[in-house]
Design a protein around this motif. Structure first.
Motif, PDB file in Angstrom:
ATOM      1  N   PRO A 138       4.864 -37.880  32.030  1.00  0.00           N
ATOM      2  CA  PRO A 138       6.010 -38.293  31.199  1.00  0.00           C
ATOM      3  C   PRO A 138       6.052 -37.608  29.831  1.00  0.00           C
ATOM      4  O   PRO A 138       7.101 -37.488  29.230  1.00  0.00           O
ATOM      5  N   GLU A 139       4.927 -37.137  29.357  1.00  0.00           N
ATOM      6  CA  GLU A 139       4.879 -36.482  28.061  1.00  0.00           C
ATOM      7  C   GLU A 139       5.225 -34.995  28.136  1.00  0.00           C
ATOM      8  O   GLU A 139       5.323 -34.321  27.120  1.00  0.00           O
ATOM      9  N   PHE A 140       5.416 -34.464  29.356  1.00  0.00           N
ATOM     10  CA  PHE A 140       5.622 -33.033  29.545  1.00  0.00           C
ATOM     11  C   PHE A 140       6.758 -32.483  28.695  1.00  0.00           C
ATOM     12  O   PHE A 140       6.580 -31.539  27.932  1.00  0.00           O
ATOM     13  N   GLU A 141       7.956 -33.059  28.842  1.00  0.00           N
ATOM     14  CA  GLU A 141       9.101 -32.522  28.120  1.00  0.00           C
ATOM     15  C   GLU A 141       8.920 -32.663  26.611  1.00  0.00           C
ATOM     16  O   GLU A 141       9.275 -31.764  25.849  1.00  0.00           O
ATOM     17  N   LYS A 142       8.327 -33.761  26.184  1.00  0.00           N
ATOM     18  CA  LYS A 142       8.087 -33.970  24.751  1.00  0.00           C
ATOM     19  C   LYS A 142       7.281 -32.803  24.174  1.00  0.00           C
ATOM     20  O   LYS A 142       7.648 -32.216  23.159  1.00  0.00           O
ATOM     21  N   TYR A 143       6.191 -32.446  24.834  1.00  0.00           N
ATOM     22  CA  TYR A 143       5.334 -31.373  24.323  1.00  0.00           C
ATOM     23  C   TYR A 143       5.934 -29.995  24.586  1.00  0.00           C
ATOM     24  O   TYR A 143       5.739 -29.070  23.807  1.00  0.00           O
ATOM     25  N   ALA A 144       6.662 -29.838  25.677  1.00  0.00           N
ATOM     26  CA  ALA A 144       7.273 -28.546  25.986  1.00  0.00           C
ATOM     27  C   ALA A 144       8.360 -28.191  24.977  1.00  0.00           C
ATOM     28  O   ALA A 144       8.579 -27.018  24.675  1.00  0.00           O
ATOM     29  N   LEU A 145       9.058 -29.195  24.451  1.00  0.00           N
ATOM     30  CA  LEU A 145      10.148 -28.961  23.510  1.00  0.00           C
ATOM     31  C   LEU A 145       9.707 -29.063  22.057  1.00  0.00           C
ATOM     32  O   LEU A 145      10.505 -28.841  21.150  1.00  0.00           O
ATOM     33  N   GLU A 146       8.456 -29.384  21.841  1.00  0.00           N
ATOM     34  CA  GLU A 146       7.949 -29.548  20.481  1.00  0.00           C
ATOM     35  C   GLU A 146       8.060 -28.239  19.696  1.00  0.00           C
ATOM     36  O   GLU A 146       7.690 -27.176  20.173  1.00  0.00           O
ATOM     37  N   GLU A 147       8.597 -28.327  18.505  1.00  0.00           N
ATOM     38  CA  GLU A 147       8.697 -27.162  17.626  1.00  0.00           C
ATOM     39  C   GLU A 147       7.342 -26.943  16.963  1.00  0.00           C
ATOM     40  O   GLU A 147       6.823 -27.830  16.290  1.00  0.00           O
ATOM     41  N   VAL A 148       6.775 -25.792  17.160  1.00  0.00           N
ATOM     42  CA  VAL A 148       5.478 -25.457  16.581  1.00  0.00           C
ATOM     43  C   VAL A 148       5.736 -24.634  15.324  1.00  0.00           C
ATOM     44  O   VAL A 148       6.446 -23.629  15.374  1.00  0.00           O
ATOM     45  N   PRO A 149       5.160 -25.042  14.178  1.00  0.00           N
ATOM     46  CA  PRO A 149       5.397 -24.278  12.954  1.00  0.00           C
ATOM     47  C   PRO A 149       4.799 -22.874  13.056  1.00  0.00           C
ATOM     48  O   PRO A 149       3.787 -22.662  13.715  1.00  0.00           O
ATOM     49  N   GLN A 150       5.459 -21.929  12.405  1.00  0.00           N
ATOM     50  CA  GLN A 150       4.983 -20.553  12.406  1.00  0.00           C
ATOM     51  C   GLN A 150       3.658 -20.471  11.661  1.00  0.00           C
ATOM     52  O   GLN A 150       3.478 -21.083  10.618  1.00  0.00           O
ATOM     53  N   GLN A 151       2.729 -19.721  12.209  1.00  0.00           N
ATOM     54  CA  GLN A 151       1.423 -19.549  11.585  1.00  0.00           C
ATOM     55  C   GLN A 151       1.499 -18.522  10.462  1.00  0.00           C
ATOM     56  O   GLN A 151       2.202 -17.525  10.582  1.00  0.00           O
ATOM     57  N   GLU A 152       0.778 -18.793   9.397  1.00  0.00           N
ATOM     58  CA  GLU A 152       0.617 -17.814   8.328  1.00  0.00           C
ATOM     59  C   GLU A 152      -0.522 -16.883   8.727  1.00  0.00           C
ATOM     60  O   GLU A 152      -1.637 -17.330   8.930  1.00  0.00           O
ATOM     61  N   ARG A 153      -0.234 -15.593   8.870  1.00  0.00           N
ATOM     62  CA  ARG A 153      -1.246 -14.625   9.273  1.00  0.00           C
ATOM     63  C   ARG A 153      -1.067 -13.363   8.434  1.00  0.00           C
ATOM     64  O   ARG A 153      -0.549 -12.358   8.898  1.00  0.00           O
ATOM     65  N   PRO A 154      -1.499 -13.432   7.170  1.00  0.00           N
ATOM     66  CA  PRO A 154      -1.282 -12.312   6.251  1.00  0.00           C
ATOM     67  C   PRO A 154      -1.926 -11.002   6.718  1.00  0.00           C
ATOM     68  O   PRO A 154      -1.441  -9.927   6.380  1.00  0.00           O
ATOM     69  N   GLU A 155      -2.998 -11.077   7.501  1.00  0.00           N
ATOM     70  CA  GLU A 155      -3.642  -9.852   7.972  1.00  0.00           C
ATOM     71  C   GLU A 155      -2.720  -9.035   8.889  1.00  0.00           C
ATOM     72  O   GLU A 155      -2.930  -7.850   9.101  1.00  0.00           O
ATOM     73  N   LEU A 156      -1.692  -9.656   9.439  1.00  0.00           N
ATOM     74  CA  LEU A 156      -0.758  -8.945  10.323  1.00  0.00           C
ATOM     75  C   LEU A 156       0.463  -8.418   9.573  1.00  0.00           C
ATOM     76  O   LEU A 156       1.259  -7.688  10.145  1.00  0.00           O
ATOM     77  N   ASP A 157       0.621  -8.801   8.304  1.00  0.00           N
ATOM     78  CA  ASP A 157       1.799  -8.377   7.524  1.00  0.00           C
ATOM     79  C   ASP A 157       1.867  -6.863   7.354  1.00  0.00           C
ATOM     80  O   ASP A 157       2.940  -6.299   7.276  1.00  0.00           O
ATOM     81  N   ASP A 158       0.738  -6.190   7.294  1.00  0.00           N
ATOM     82  CA  ASP A 158       0.712  -4.755   7.054  1.00  0.00           C
ATOM     83  C   ASP A 158       0.811  -3.932   8.338  1.00  0.00           C
ATOM     84  O   ASP A 158       0.775  -2.699   8.283  1.00  0.00           O
ATOM     85  N   MET A 159       0.905  -4.558   9.459  1.00  0.00           N
ATOM     86  CA  MET A 159       0.944  -3.824  10.725  1.00  0.00           C
ATOM     87  C   MET A 159       2.345  -3.326  11.022  1.00  0.00           C
ATOM     88  O   MET A 159       3.315  -3.780  10.672  1.00  0.00           O
TER      89      MET A 159
END
Length: 86
Positions: free
Chosen positions: A65-86
């Motif tokens: 029953p929790e499937f759709e809840k977690y499948a549709l959950e908005e995940v915040p964007q990760q801060e990954r400064p090491e990838l900014d220069d790529m």
């Protein structure tokens, strides 16, 4: 035959099998959803292209029953400064 039943012609185009639908069974647009249901092949119009979960909601809930809840959950964007220069 009635308008809810007819015979469709099968043919080959290249290495793909194709189906020529009678006029009474034509779809709008240029694509349909296709799925198997037992021995049947079901064609359905694509009516809600903006909602990818609309298709799965038509089936009985066989999932956790929790499937759709977690499948549709908005995940915040990760801060990954090491990838900014790529």
């Amino acid at each position: 035959m009635s308008t809810d039943q007819a015979v469709a012609k099968l043919f080959w185009t290249g290495r793909s099998q194709a189906l020529r639908l009678p006029k009474a069974f034509r779809f709008e647009g240029d694509a349909v959803r296709i799925r198997r249901q037992g021995n049947a092949v079901v064609l359905e119009p694509l009516t809600e292209p903006d909602d990818p979960w609309a298709w799965i909601r038509q089936f009985p809930a066989e999932f956790d029953p929790e499937f759709e809840k977690y499948a549709l959950e908005e995940v915040p964007q990760q801060e990954r400064p090491e990838l900014d220069d790529m």
